[in-house]
Scaffold this active site. Structure first.
Site, PDB file in Angstrom:
ATOM      1  N   HIS A  12     -37.182 -19.364 -14.776  1.00  0.00           N
ATOM      2  CA  HIS A  12     -36.316 -18.144 -14.647  1.00  0.00           C
ATOM      3  C   HIS A  12     -36.482 -17.541 -16.028  1.00  0.00           C
ATOM      4  O   HIS A  12     -35.868 -16.771 -16.690  1.00  0.00           O
ATOM      5  CB  HIS A  12     -35.163 -17.997 -14.087  1.00  0.00           C
ATOM      6  CG  HIS A  12     -34.264 -18.995 -14.715  1.00  0.00           C
ATOM      7  ND1 HIS A  12     -33.221 -19.639 -14.018  1.00  0.00           N
ATOM      8  CD2 HIS A  12     -34.064 -19.379 -15.874  1.00  0.00           C
ATOM      9  CE1 HIS A  12     -32.424 -20.350 -14.795  1.00  0.00           C
ATOM     10  NE2 HIS A  12     -33.015 -20.247 -15.913  1.00  0.00           N
ATOM     11  N   HIS A  59     -25.423 -17.987 -17.056  1.00  0.00           N
ATOM     12  CA  HIS A  59     -25.714 -18.390 -18.420  1.00  0.00           C
ATOM     13  C   HIS A  59     -24.653 -17.811 -19.399  1.00  0.00           C
ATOM     14  O   HIS A  59     -24.935 -17.448 -20.528  1.00  0.00           O
ATOM     15  CB  HIS A  59     -27.182 -18.362 -18.753  1.00  0.00           C
ATOM     16  CG  HIS A  59     -28.386 -18.836 -18.140  1.00  0.00           C
ATOM     17  ND1 HIS A  59     -28.867 -18.501 -16.962  1.00  0.00           N
ATOM     18  CD2 HIS A  59     -29.125 -19.881 -18.294  1.00  0.00           C
ATOM     19  CE1 HIS A  59     -29.810 -19.328 -16.783  1.00  0.00           C
ATOM     20  NE2 HIS A  59     -30.102 -20.000 -17.576  1.00  0.00           N
ATOM     21  N   HIS A 193     -37.138 -28.680 -19.626  1.00  0.00           N
ATOM     22  CA  HIS A 193     -36.902 -28.037 -21.058  1.00  0.00           C
ATOM     23  C   HIS A 193     -35.767 -28.097 -21.890  1.00  0.00           C
ATOM     24  O   HIS A 193     -34.720 -28.423 -21.154  1.00  0.00           O
ATOM     25  CB  HIS A 193     -37.135 -26.561 -20.867  1.00  0.00           C
ATOM     26  CG  HIS A 193     -36.106 -25.639 -20.155  1.00  0.00           C
ATOM     27  ND1 HIS A 193     -36.038 -25.874 -18.744  1.00  0.00           N
ATOM     28  CD2 HIS A 193     -35.479 -24.582 -20.259  1.00  0.00           C
ATOM     29  CE1 HIS A 193     -34.931 -24.863 -18.378  1.00  0.00           C
ATOM     30  NE2 HIS A 193     -34.769 -24.136 -19.214  1.00  0.00           N
ATOM     31  N   GLU A 240     -31.667 -27.709 -14.751  1.00  0.00           N
ATOM     32  CA  GLU A 240     -31.563 -26.911 -13.707  1.00  0.00           C
ATOM     33  C   GLU A 240     -32.602 -26.971 -12.589  1.00  0.00           C
ATOM     34  O   GLU A 240     -32.132 -26.290 -11.441  1.00  0.00           O
ATOM     35  CB  GLU A 240     -32.273 -25.323 -14.479  1.00  0.00           C
ATOM     36  CG  GLU A 240     -31.229 -24.995 -15.518  1.00  0.00           C
ATOM     37  CD  GLU A 240     -32.050 -23.679 -16.444  1.00  0.00           C
ATOM     38  OE1 GLU A 240     -31.335 -22.870 -16.997  1.00  0.00           O
ATOM     39  OE2 GLU A 240     -33.250 -23.604 -16.135  1.00  0.00           O
TER      40      GLU A 240
HETATM   41  C1  DHB Z   1     -35.448 -20.205 -21.758  1.00  0.00           C
HETATM   42  C2  DHB Z   1     -35.397 -21.077 -20.758  1.00  0.00           C
HETATM   43  C3  DHB Z   1     -34.131 -20.749 -19.620  1.00  0.00           C
HETATM   44  O1  DHB Z   1     -33.904 -21.510 -18.388  1.00  0.00           O
HETATM   45  C4  DHB Z   1     -33.295 -20.173 -19.979  1.00  0.00           C
HETATM   46  O2  DHB Z   1     -32.090 -20.033 -19.145  1.00  0.00           O
HETATM   47  C5  DHB Z   1     -33.171 -19.597 -21.372  1.00  0.00           C
HETATM   48  C6  DHB Z   1     -34.286 -19.720 -22.208  1.00  0.00           C
HETATM   49  C7  DHB Z   1     -36.631 -20.589 -22.609  1.00  0.00           C
HETATM   50  O3  DHB Z   1     -37.370 -21.432 -22.451  1.00  0.00           O
HETATM   51  O4  DHB Z   1     -36.755 -19.850 -23.637  1.00  0.00           O
HETATM   52 FE    FE Z   2     -32.018 -21.195 -17.728  1.00  0.00          FE
END
Ligand code: DHB
Ligand code: FE
Length: 281
Positions: A12, A59, A193, A240
């Site tokens: 997302h 978030h 990530h 997540e």
């Molecule tokens: C990014 C990924 C995310 O899941 C998020 O909530 C905010 C930023 C990213 O990779 O930039």
């Molecule tokens: Fe996120």
């Protein structure tokens, strides 16, 4: 009776919202990501869901760190989109389905889940971007939504096993809803990530691949890991993927078929994954 017709799980990343705004879908950076949704669009055109039950993590928009429920379910007539600070455009409000929301809330509370019920709820990029990926243009949205929010932002987090159990309970709730509805479940976020700290930029392709494969025939695979182990393996925000676990659990323990899948590194700081599963039974 209501019936779950499929499950779409997708990253997302906020930058998706900007790419859509600037119409970058055919640019070399974005094309491998956006092209992954073409088979999903064909499937949606045939499958025509009425409602989406969307498992996502807020978030810091609707909930902030001072008051953070572990599980929250929306029961609003409408969900306005907003941006918690990424400077991405908002999208048209999403129509809700309060009757289905309350049915799900009552069912899962009766199964001993402690739920925060939200009769007002704003939704961030974790709802808006996945919805815009599935229904480009989005005006008006052709589906109603029921948002199911899980805390993946501030410890203590629920375990993947607990998220799986919640997903199963939501699946049972949908199956016992008397109205003839075609329900799509979605899970958003991931895959591996980490946005900050010493491991910023961390990606674990081997784990992501194994996780995606597990969801078809062994959906409890990730539940053997603790939340700390999942953070270690996938990054602070890769956790997540528990939203994928919850959404997949709603399909139940019957047979499931992979209709489409995509995995692409990187999109922003993220290994971007997408999976469409449908029940075979
Ligand atoms: C990014 C990924 C995310 O899941 C998020 O909530 C905010 C930023 C990213 O990779 O930039
Ligand atoms: Fe996120």
């Amino acid at each position: 009776m209501a019936r779950i017709i499929g499950c779409v799980t997708t990253s997302h990343v906020p930058a998706i919202g900007r790419a859509i705004e600037k119409e970058l879908q055919e640019e070399p950076y974005w094309k491998p990501f956006f092209d992954g949704f073409k088979p999903v669009h064909r499937w949606l055109a045939e499958s025509r869901p009425d409602v989406v039950v969307i498992f996502y993590n807020d978030h810091g928009l609707n909930f902030f760190l001072d008051k953070l429920p572990t599980f929250a379910i929306g029961a609003a007539q409408e969900y306005r989109s907003d941006d918690e600070g990424w400077n991405i455009p908002t999208v048209a409000p999403f129509p809700g389905d309060p009757d289905l929301s309350w049915h799900i809330i009552n069912s899962v509370v009766a199964e001993d889940f402690d739920i925060t019920t939200c009769q007002e709820m704003v939704v961030d990029h974790a709802v808006c971007n996945p919805m815009a990926l599935l229904w480009p243009g989005g005006k008006p949205w052709p589906v109603r939504i029921v948002p199911v929010e899980i805390n993946t932002v501030q410890f203590p987090l629920p375990s993947a096993a607990r998220c799986y159990s919640l997903g199963e309970a939501v699946g049972r709730a949908v199956a016992s809803y008397p109205e003839d509805l075609r329900v799509l479940v979605m899970g958003t976020g991931g895959l591996s990530h980490q946005l900050d700290g010493e491991r910023a930029g961390f990606i674990n392709k081997a784990f992501d691949r194994e996780f995606m494969t597990s969801l078809t025939a062994d959906p409890q695979w990730a539940t053997k890991y603790s939340t700390l182990e999942l953070v270690e393996k996938t990054g602070s925000q890769g956790i997540e993927l528990m939203l994928w676990v919850a959404a997949r659990a709603a399909l139940g323990s019957g047979g499931v078929r992979e209709v489409a899948a995509n995995y692409h590194i990187p999109i922003s700081n993220t290994a971007a994954g997408m999976l469409l599963l449908e029940p075979t039974g």
